[in-house]
Design a protein around this motif. Structure first.
Motif, PDB file in Angstrom:
ATOM      1  N   SER A 195       0.831  -1.189   0.000  1.00 52.33           N
ATOM      2  CA  SER A 195       0.000   0.000   0.000  1.00 52.33           C
ATOM      3  C   SER A 195       0.871   1.247   0.000  1.00 52.33           C
ATOM      4  N   HIS A 196       0.247   2.345  -0.377  1.00 51.98           N
ATOM      5  CA  HIS A 196       0.895   3.654  -0.458  1.00 51.98           C
ATOM      6  C   HIS A 196      -0.214   4.693  -0.397  1.00 51.98           C
ATOM      7  N   THR A 197       0.107   5.953  -0.496  1.00 47.32           N
ATOM      8  CA  THR A 197      -0.897   7.001  -0.244  1.00 47.32           C
ATOM      9  C   THR A 197      -1.759   7.363  -1.453  1.00 47.32           C
ATOM     10  N   ARG A 210      -5.018   7.041  -3.972  1.00 44.99           N
ATOM     11  CA  ARG A 210      -6.424   6.694  -3.747  1.00 44.99           C
ATOM     12  C   ARG A 210      -6.814   5.453  -4.545  1.00 44.99           C
ATOM     13  N   SER A 211      -7.639   4.620  -3.922  1.00 42.17           N
ATOM     14  CA  SER A 211      -8.134   3.418  -4.595  1.00 42.17           C
ATOM     15  C   SER A 211      -9.202   3.810  -5.631  1.00 42.17           C
ATOM     16  N   GLN A 270     -10.538   5.255  -1.098  1.00 40.44           N
ATOM     17  CA  GLN A 270      -9.744   5.139   0.126  1.00 40.44           C
ATOM     18  C   GLN A 270      -8.281   4.907  -0.281  1.00 40.44           C
ATOM     19  N   GLN A 271      -7.454   4.394   0.589  1.00 41.08           N
ATOM     20  CA  GLN A 271      -6.046   4.199   0.251  1.00 41.08           C
ATOM     21  C   GLN A 271      -5.889   2.941  -0.614  1.00 41.08           C
ATOM     22  N   GLU A 272      -5.142   3.066  -1.703  1.00 39.11           N
ATOM     23  CA  GLU A 272      -4.962   1.964  -2.630  1.00 39.11           C
ATOM     24  C   GLU A 272      -4.103   0.847  -2.021  1.00 39.11           C
ATOM     25  N   THR A 284       1.605   3.778   6.802  1.00 46.04           N
ATOM     26  CA  THR A 284       0.533   4.771   6.741  1.00 46.04           C
ATOM     27  C   THR A 284      -0.491   4.650   7.865  1.00 46.04           C
ATOM     28  N   MET A 302      -2.986   2.756   8.042  1.00 45.32           N
ATOM     29  CA  MET A 302      -4.319   2.423   7.553  1.00 45.32           C
ATOM     30  C   MET A 302      -4.566   0.925   7.711  1.00 45.32           C
ATOM     31  N   GLY A 325      -7.009   0.542   2.026  1.00 43.11           N
ATOM     32  CA  GLY A 325      -6.572   0.969   3.346  1.00 43.11           C
ATOM     33  C   GLY A 325      -7.618   1.914   3.912  1.00 43.11           C
TER      34      GLY A 325
END
Length: 145
Positions: free
Chosen positions: A40-42, A44-45, A50-52, A94, A96, A125
């Motif tokens: 994961s990283h910051t 967007r999904s 949300q977090q991808e 992160t 998340m 996330g």
């Protein structure tokens, strides 16, 4: 395939086969079929915003974005992750929580006619450890000492 191989997190001492995983342990999960790490990283999904969460790396190699902390479901009296226990997986960089929902399902409408992940759920996330973030082991190969 939904089989994942657990291993030590980035910079952690090597895992010993059959060792218990204590809550709070930093782990890396590698998809058995593709050998990509749960990452994961910051960003967007695509569906839920949300977090991808993606697959990254190869043959267990990756970076710190592949590290997850195993946390017990609230009020657990156990110290180790056991088969069938519901846990949270918190992204180490992160903070998340790994989550998923039927509301974030890839369909022809949101992914196109030739969607490679048709009818799969987006994994993301999430800021809160809630009912979208429970995970548990149900099937697989478990190695014990």
């Amino acid at each position: 395939s939904a089989l994942w191989l657990g291993g030590e997190g980035h910079g952690q001492p090597p895992c010993k086969v059959g060792s218990k995983i204590a809550y709070g342990t930093k782990i890396r999960l590698s998809h058995v079929e593709t050998t990509c790490n749960l990452h994961s990283h910051t960003m967007r999904s695509p569906l839920s915003g949300q977090q991808e969460v993606t697959g990254f790396g190869e043959k267990g190699e990756g970076d710190r974005g592949d590290d997850w902390l195993v946390q017990p479901k609230r009020n657990s009296k156990e110290h180790y992750w056991r088969i069938g226990d519901e846990v949270f997986l918190r992204h180490a960089e992160t903070n998340m929580y790994l989550g998923s929902s039927e509301q974030a399902k890839f369909t022809q409408r949101n992914c196109g006619h030739n969607c490679p992940v048709m009818n799969h759920l987006e994994v993301f996330g999430r800021g809160n450890a809630d009912s979208f973030c429970y995970w548990k082991t149900t099937t697989g190969v478990y190695l014990y000492k």
